[in-house]
Structures are given as structure tokens and as C-alpha cells.
Design a protein around this motif. Structure first.
Motif, PDB file in Angstrom:
ATOM      1  N   GLU A   1       0.823  -1.214   0.000  1.00 11.45           N
ATOM      2  CA  GLU A   1       0.000   0.000   0.000  1.00 11.45           C
ATOM      3  C   GLU A   1       0.857   1.264   0.000  1.00 11.45           C
ATOM      4  O   GLU A   1       0.491   2.274  -0.620  1.00 11.45           O
ATOM      5  CB  GLU A   1      -0.947  -0.017   1.202  1.00 11.45           C
ATOM      6  N   ASN A   2       2.004   1.234   0.695  1.00  7.42           N
ATOM      7  CA  ASN A   2       2.910   2.376   0.652  1.00  7.42           C
ATOM      8  C   ASN A   2       3.408   2.632  -0.758  1.00  7.42           C
ATOM      9  O   ASN A   2       3.495   3.782  -1.203  1.00  7.42           O
ATOM     10  CB  ASN A   2       4.088   2.154   1.615  1.00  7.42           C
TER      11      ASN A   2
ATOM     12  N   GLU B   1       2.165   7.710 -14.438  1.00  8.33           N
ATOM     13  CA  GLU B   1       1.637   7.536 -15.796  1.00  8.33           C
ATOM     14  C   GLU B   1       1.765   6.105 -16.309  1.00  8.33           C
ATOM     15  O   GLU B   1       0.831   5.571 -16.891  1.00  8.33           O
ATOM     16  CB  GLU B   1       2.335   8.509 -16.752  1.00  8.33           C
ATOM     17  N   ALA B   2       2.928   5.488 -16.121  1.00 10.57           N
ATOM     18  CA  ALA B   2       3.136   4.124 -16.623  1.00 10.57           C
ATOM     19  C   ALA B   2       3.953   3.343 -15.605  1.00 10.57           C
ATOM     20  O   ALA B   2       5.086   2.939 -15.869  1.00 10.57           O
ATOM     21  CB  ALA B   2       3.852   4.157 -17.968  1.00 10.57           C
ATOM     22  N   PRO B   3       3.394   3.142 -14.413  1.00 10.59           N
ATOM     23  CA  PRO B   3       4.192   2.577 -13.320  1.00 10.59           C
ATOM     24  C   PRO B   3       4.343   1.073 -13.399  1.00 10.59           C
ATOM     25  O   PRO B   3       3.617   0.383 -14.133  1.00 10.59           O
ATOM     26  CB  PRO B   3       3.363   2.951 -12.085  1.00 10.59           C
TER      27      PRO B   3
ATOM     28  N   LYS C   1       7.456   4.346 -10.187  1.00 13.05           N
ATOM     29  CA  LYS C   1       6.933   5.157 -11.300  1.00 13.05           C
ATOM     30  C   LYS C   1       7.912   5.206 -12.477  1.00 13.05           C
ATOM     31  O   LYS C   1       7.685   5.960 -13.421  1.00 13.05           O
ATOM     32  CB  LYS C   1       6.615   6.564 -10.807  1.00 13.05           C
ATOM     33  N   ARG C   2       8.977   4.401 -12.395  1.00 15.56           N
ATOM     34  CA  ARG C   2      10.013   4.354 -13.441  1.00 15.56           C
ATOM     35  C   ARG C   2      10.614   5.744 -13.684  1.00 15.56           C
ATOM     36  O   ARG C   2      10.638   6.239 -14.819  1.00 15.56           O
ATOM     37  CB  ARG C   2       9.461   3.792 -14.754  1.00 15.56           C
ATOM     38  N   PRO C   3      11.136   6.380 -12.650  1.00 14.50           N
ATOM     39  CA  PRO C   3      11.680   7.723 -12.842  1.00 14.50           C
ATOM     40  C   PRO C   3      12.963   7.686 -13.653  1.00 14.50           C
ATOM     41  O   PRO C   3      13.712   6.713 -13.617  1.00 14.50           O
ATOM     42  CB  PRO C   3      11.966   8.189 -11.413  1.00 14.50           C
TER      43      PRO C   3
ATOM     44  N   THR D   1       2.176   4.528  -7.337  1.00 13.94           N
ATOM     45  CA  THR D   1       1.744   3.908  -8.600  1.00 13.94           C
ATOM     46  C   THR D   1       0.336   4.343  -8.991  1.00 13.94           C
ATOM     47  O   THR D   1      -0.001   4.365 -10.169  1.00 13.94           O
ATOM     48  CB  THR D   1       1.818   2.370  -8.519  1.00 13.94           C
ATOM     49  N   ASP D   2      -0.457   4.734  -8.016  1.00  9.55           N
ATOM     50  CA  ASP D   2      -1.829   5.165  -8.329  1.00  9.55           C
ATOM     51  C   ASP D   2      -1.879   6.496  -9.069  1.00  9.55           C
ATOM     52  O   ASP D   2      -2.886   6.800  -9.723  1.00  9.55           O
ATOM     53  CB  ASP D   2      -2.665   5.276  -7.043  1.00  9.55           C
TER      54      ASP D   2
END
Length: 239
Positions: free
Chosen positions: A110-111, A120-122, A161-163, A116-117
Motif C-alpha cells: 500500500e505504501n 503515468e506508466a508505473p 513510477k520508473r523515474p 503507482t496510483d
């Protein structure tokens, strides 16, 4: 890191930061010039007060310089308003701090889902936690995890979030050596597998051996920049 000329991710010129505390001016940065390239793992070394965190916060869009400019892929961040900087942080930057900033009432899954919520493309939370070696601890609460495990959840949250950029401020500062090494292995893996441009702030000179490049800061300036001729894998570090 690939040969040739990796893509220029950050370009900073003349970065100056002055904090006013009553009648006193504190010069945190004094004309810093810096280039960071795609896929680099850079370690920022220096004593407290040398400007490391201030520089990281400006690169990450958490703070703005008093003077100078910083570009991200050619976009002038110093000309961006608050809304644009929020969007930049949300889309492009993952942050890891010394203290984990997990929400105690939420599980590890949940953390991570907090990020991810809104991304954009997590990755899924499950993918991100597997990447940091916690695929079996999805439903554990922070109080049920060790300090090192909590820090790895924080890294999973930052990278889910794939930064393009991962900024780590003393990520092992609250950890003992073996636990810190496990956390650094995760950062190393994220850098290698996702190609994330990574900056790690530390007081610990031993950690610098895992970097592509080591920047030493002193008195608000970059005192030196040196490439490591050979990098030491994180698992071989100890302090």
C-alpha cells in the motif's frame, strides 16, 4: 555506462543558493556547475554544510536557486513555476531519504501504491517490491520490517513510477554496514537495470567506490570531480 556520449540529463550553471536567517545570510551553494548524464551513478561526498542536500533538492525541483540555471533535458527548470515543478517531480524524479517516511498504517504494498496510483506508466507495487527483494513481504506493515527492509520499501516506492532520475540523500545513514550494503545493492541494481540516472549523497568515502563518478563538495562548491577507473560492486563494500 555505455561508451560514446551518454545523453545529457542535467546541466547546471552558476547555481547559487543563499538562505536568509534573520540578519544572517547563509551561502549554501556558491556558483556550482554540473553535468549529469543518462545512466550515471554519481556519489556526492562532503561534510555537513557543504551544500550536498541543497544541490540535490534543486536538481529534484524541491528548491529553487537564488541565482544560476539548471536544465533537465534542455528544459529550464529555473524558469518553471510551482505547478510545473510539481509535475516534473511527479513524473521524472524518485527521492530516497535517510528516514523512510513510510505510512505506519499501510502495508509495504500500500505504501508503494501511493505512487503507482498517480504515475503515468508505473510498475505494479508487486513488481517494484520484487525488484528490491521484498516480494515476500508485500503485506507486512513498517513496524514488522527491519530498518533496511523499510528503506528498501522506500526505494521501491521511489522507483515504481520508473523515474528517469533517482536522488538519494544519505540512504544508508541510519543503517549498520551490512544492512547499508543491501540497500546500496538495490540502488546499484535499479541504476543498472532501469538505466536510472542516480545521485547518492553520503558522508562515507567507502560508498564512493561503487560510483561511476565521485563529486566532492566543500563550502558550497564542487571541489573535485573524478571518474572511478574501476567500480567496486556494492556487495564488496564495508565500513
Amino acid at each position: 555506462m555505455s561508451t560514446g556520449s551518454p545523453e545529457l540529463v542535467f546541466r547546471a550553471r552558476g547555481l547559487t543558493k543563499v538562505y536568509r536567517m534573520g540578519e544572517v545570510e547563509v551561502h549554501a551553494l556558491r556558483g556550482v556547475d554540473l553535468d549529469l548524464h543518462g545512466g550515471e551513478l554519481v556519489v556526492l561526498l562532503g561534510p555537513s554544510g557543504s551544500g550536498k542536500s541543497t544541490l540535490l533538492n534543486i536538481l529534484g525541483g524541491l528548491d529553487v536557486p537564488t541565482a544560476g540555471q539548471v536544465w533537465y533535458h534542455g528544459e529550464d527548470l529555473t524558469a518553471a513555476g510551482a505547478r510545473a515543478l510539481t509535475r516534473f517531480r511527479r513524473t521524472h524524479v524518485g527521492f530516497v531519504f535517510q528516514f523512510y517516511n513510510l505510512i505506519p498504517s499501510l502495508t509495504a504494498r500500500e505504501n508503494v501504491a501511493l505512487v503507482t496510483d498517480i504515475a503515468e506508466a508505473p510498475m505494479t507495487p508487486e513488481e517494484a517490491l520484487a525488484l528490491v527483494g521484498l516480494g515476500e513481504r508485500l503485506d507486512h506493515f513498517p513496524a514488522q520490517l527491519s530498518g533496511g527492509e523499510q528503506q528498501r520499501v522506500a526505494i521501491a516506492r521511489a522507483v515504481a513510477k520508473r523515474p528517469a532520475v533517482l536522488l538519494c540523500d544519505e540512504p544508508t545513514g541510519a543503517l549498520d554496514s551490512p544492512t547499508g550494503v543491501r540497500v546500496l545493492e538495490v540502488i546499484e541494481r535499479v541504476n543498472a537495470e532501469l538505466g536510472t540516472t542516480t545521485v547518492v549523497i553520503t558522508h562515507n568515502a567507502d560508498i564512493a567506490r561503487m560510483a561511476h563518478r565521485v563529486l566532492r563538495m566543500a563550502d558550497g562548491r564542487i571541489a573535485s570531480s573524478e571518474a572511478n577507473p574501476t567500480r567496486t560492486p556494492a556487495r564488496e563494500l564495508s565500513w
